[in-house]
Design a protein around this motif. Structure first.
Motif, mmCIF file in Angstrom:
data_model
loop_
_atom_site.group_PDB
_atom_site.id
_atom_site.type_symbol
_atom_site.label_atom_id
_atom_site.label_comp_id
_atom_site.label_asym_id
_atom_site.label_seq_id
_atom_site.Cartn_x
_atom_site.Cartn_y
_atom_site.Cartn_z
ATOM 1 N N TYR A 1 0.808 -1.211 0.000
ATOM 2 C CA TYR A 1 0.000 0.000 0.000
ATOM 3 C C TYR A 1 0.848 1.271 0.000
ATOM 4 C CZ TYR A 1 -3.812 -3.149 1.039
ATOM 5 O OH TYR A 1 -4.723 -4.159 0.978
ATOM 6 N N ASN A 2 2.087 1.171 -0.315
ATOM 7 C CA ASN A 2 2.959 2.345 -0.332
ATOM 8 C C ASN A 2 2.826 3.118 -1.631
ATOM 9 O OD1 ASN A 2 3.903 1.819 2.204
ATOM 10 N ND2 ASN A 2 5.730 0.742 1.532
ATOM 11 N N GLY A 3 1.644 3.575 -1.916
ATOM 12 C CA GLY A 3 1.421 4.396 -3.093
ATOM 13 C C GLY A 3 1.238 3.610 -4.371
ATOM 14 N N GLY A 4 1.415 2.296 -4.335
ATOM 15 C CA GLY A 4 1.313 1.498 -5.541
ATOM 16 C C GLY A 4 -0.013 0.772 -5.612
ATOM 17 N N SER A 5 -0.230 0.147 -6.711
ATOM 18 C CA SER A 5 -1.462 -0.612 -6.907
ATOM 19 C C SER A 5 -1.274 -2.036 -6.420
ATOM 20 C CB SER A 5 -1.834 -0.609 -8.389
ATOM 21 O OG SER A 5 -0.880 -1.366 -9.121
ATOM 22 N N VAL A 6 -2.355 -2.775 -6.381
ATOM 23 C CA VAL A 6 -2.294 -4.186 -5.995
ATOM 24 C C VAL A 6 -1.462 -4.968 -7.007
ATOM 25 C CG1 VAL A 6 -3.667 -6.262 -5.633
ATOM 26 C CG2 VAL A 6 -4.476 -4.076 -4.753
ATOM 27 N N VAL A 7 -1.602 -4.622 -8.288
ATOM 28 C CA VAL A 7 -0.823 -5.289 -9.338
ATOM 29 C C VAL A 7 0.665 -5.072 -9.098
ATOM 30 C CG1 VAL A 7 -0.316 -5.333 -11.810
ATOM 31 C CG2 VAL A 7 -2.678 -5.145 -11.031
ATOM 32 N N GLU A 8 1.024 -3.875 -8.750
ATOM 33 C CA GLU A 8 2.426 -3.556 -8.475
ATOM 34 C C GLU A 8 2.946 -4.375 -7.298
ATOM 35 O OE1 GLU A 8 4.638 0.627 -8.800
ATOM 36 O OE2 GLU A 8 3.299 0.492 -7.079
ATOM 37 N N ALA A 9 2.137 -4.537 -6.273
ATOM 38 C CA ALA A 9 2.529 -5.338 -5.113
ATOM 39 C C ALA A 9 2.725 -6.806 -5.507
ATOM 40 C CB ALA A 9 1.478 -5.226 -4.019
ATOM 41 N N GLU A 10 1.828 -7.331 -6.343
ATOM 42 C CA GLU A 10 1.970 -8.714 -6.789
ATOM 43 C C GLU A 10 3.240 -8.897 -7.607
ATOM 44 O OE1 GLU A 10 -1.650 -9.796 -8.791
ATOM 45 O OE2 GLU A 10 -2.824 -9.709 -6.946
ATOM 46 N N LEU A 11 3.560 -7.916 -8.429
ATOM 47 C CA LEU A 11 4.793 -7.991 -9.220
ATOM 48 C C LEU A 11 6.020 -7.971 -8.316
ATOM 49 C CD1 LEU A 11 3.902 -5.678 -12.243
ATOM 50 C CD2 LEU A 11 4.061 -8.168 -12.222
ATOM 51 N N ARG A 12 5.971 -7.163 -7.275
ATOM 52 C CA ARG A 12 7.100 -7.128 -6.322
ATOM 53 C C ARG A 12 7.270 -8.480 -5.642
ATOM 54 N NH1 ARG A 12 7.475 -1.141 -3.778
ATOM 55 N NH2 ARG A 12 6.521 -0.108 -5.535
ATOM 56 N N GLU A 13 6.167 -9.120 -5.295
ATOM 57 C CA GLU A 13 6.237 -10.444 -4.679
ATOM 58 C C GLU A 13 6.825 -11.464 -5.649
ATOM 59 O OE1 GLU A 13 2.622 -10.668 -1.488
ATOM 60 O OE2 GLU A 13 2.096 -10.793 -3.610
ATOM 61 N N GLN A 14 6.407 -11.394 -6.904
ATOM 62 C CA GLN A 14 6.933 -12.310 -7.915
ATOM 63 C C GLN A 14 8.428 -12.096 -8.118
ATOM 64 O OE1 GLN A 14 4.549 -11.854 -11.437
ATOM 65 N NE2 GLN A 14 2.762 -12.829 -10.528
ATOM 66 N N ILE A 15 8.857 -10.840 -8.135
ATOM 67 C CA ILE A 15 10.281 -10.532 -8.292
ATOM 68 C C ILE A 15 11.068 -11.093 -7.110
ATOM 69 C CG2 ILE A 15 11.976 -8.652 -8.275
ATOM 70 C CD1 ILE A 15 9.916 -7.043 -9.972
ATOM 71 N N ALA A 16 10.553 -10.912 -5.906
ATOM 72 C CA ALA A 16 11.235 -11.434 -4.716
ATOM 73 C C ALA A 16 11.343 -12.957 -4.782
ATOM 74 C CB ALA A 16 10.491 -11.001 -3.456
ATOM 75 N N LEU A 17 10.273 -13.619 -5.208
ATOM 76 C CA LEU A 17 10.296 -15.076 -5.329
ATOM 77 C C LEU A 17 11.310 -15.520 -6.382
ATOM 78 C CD1 LEU A 17 9.134 -17.842 -4.590
ATOM 79 C CD2 LEU A 17 7.355 -17.457 -6.283
ATOM 80 N N LEU A 18 11.328 -14.833 -7.517
ATOM 81 C CA LEU A 18 12.278 -15.183 -8.583
ATOM 82 C C LEU A 18 13.718 -14.962 -8.134
ATOM 83 C CD1 LEU A 18 10.380 -13.734 -11.668
ATOM 84 C CD2 LEU A 18 10.774 -16.140 -11.144
ATOM 85 N N LYS A 19 13.969 -13.879 -7.401
ATOM 86 C CA LYS A 19 15.324 -13.633 -6.879
ATOM 87 C C LYS A 19 15.740 -14.750 -5.942
ATOM 88 C CE LYS A 19 15.552 -8.603 -7.251
ATOM 89 N NZ LYS A 19 15.621 -7.332 -6.502
ATOM 90 N N SER A 20 14.826 -15.188 -5.100
ATOM 91 C CA SER A 20 15.117 -16.282 -4.173
ATOM 92 C C SER A 20 15.436 -17.568 -4.930
ATOM 93 C CB SER A 20 13.922 -16.492 -3.246
ATOM 94 O OG SER A 20 14.099 -17.631 -2.467
ATOM 95 N N GLN A 21 14.647 -17.865 -5.959
ATOM 96 C CA GLN A 21 14.893 -19.068 -6.756
ATOM 97 C C GLN A 21 16.230 -18.970 -7.489
ATOM 98 O OE1 GLN A 21 11.350 -19.244 -9.166
ATOM 99 N NE2 GLN A 21 10.303 -20.576 -7.720
ATOM 100 N N LEU A 22 16.558 -17.791 -7.986
ATOM 101 C CA LEU A 22 17.829 -17.597 -8.676
ATOM 102 C C LEU A 22 18.999 -17.812 -7.718
ATOM 103 C CD1 LEU A 22 19.357 -16.817 -11.229
ATOM 104 C CD2 LEU A 22 19.097 -14.428 -10.583
#
Length: 122
Positions: free
Chosen positions: A87-108
């Motif tokens: 909720y830091n000024g972004g949309s729900v879609v943006e938050a989901e993308l951040r979660e996906q990026i974090a998951l991908l970084k972890s997998q990498l």
């Protein structure tokens, strides 16, 4: 992290029993049972399993667990305030993308660690 369900699924698809897999790989039955119960294993052991099941070793480490962090809502003075990274000024879609990026970084990071282990630099 080793995905045990992928090993079990591959065994079922190829009609491999635990005994057959142990005989084909030279792995002790107790070792295989421990791996299938979630214990850590040597990369060489996992590699032998992957080879016998005709799988790429990296396939066994892909996680299919989706991690979602729920937003935190607080009721303060009769109104709801949203607090959390989504909720830091972004949309729900943006938050989901951040979660996906974090998951991908972890997998990498996990895959890079596996590569280092396979190269003997771990």
């Amino acid at each position: 992290m080793l995905n045990i369900k992928k090993i079990e699924s591959a065994m079922n698809e190829r009609n491999f029993t635990k005994v057959k897999l142990c005989n084909a790989t030279g792995i002790a039955r107790t070792t295989l049972d421990a791996i299938l119960n979630g214990s850590d294993a040597k990369i060489s052991t996992i590699e032998a399993i992957a080879t016998e099941l005709h799988l790429h070793i990296g396939y066994l480490f892909d996680e299919e667990i989706e991690v979602r962090q729920a937003g935190r809502d607080y009721v303060e003075k009769g109104k709801i305030e949203h607090k959390g990274p989504e909720y830091n000024g972004g949309s729900v879609v943006e938050a989901e993308l951040r979660e996906q990026i974090a998951l991908l970084k972890s997998q990498l990071e996990d895959k890079e660690r596996i590569i280092r282990l396979l190269e003997g630099k771990g």
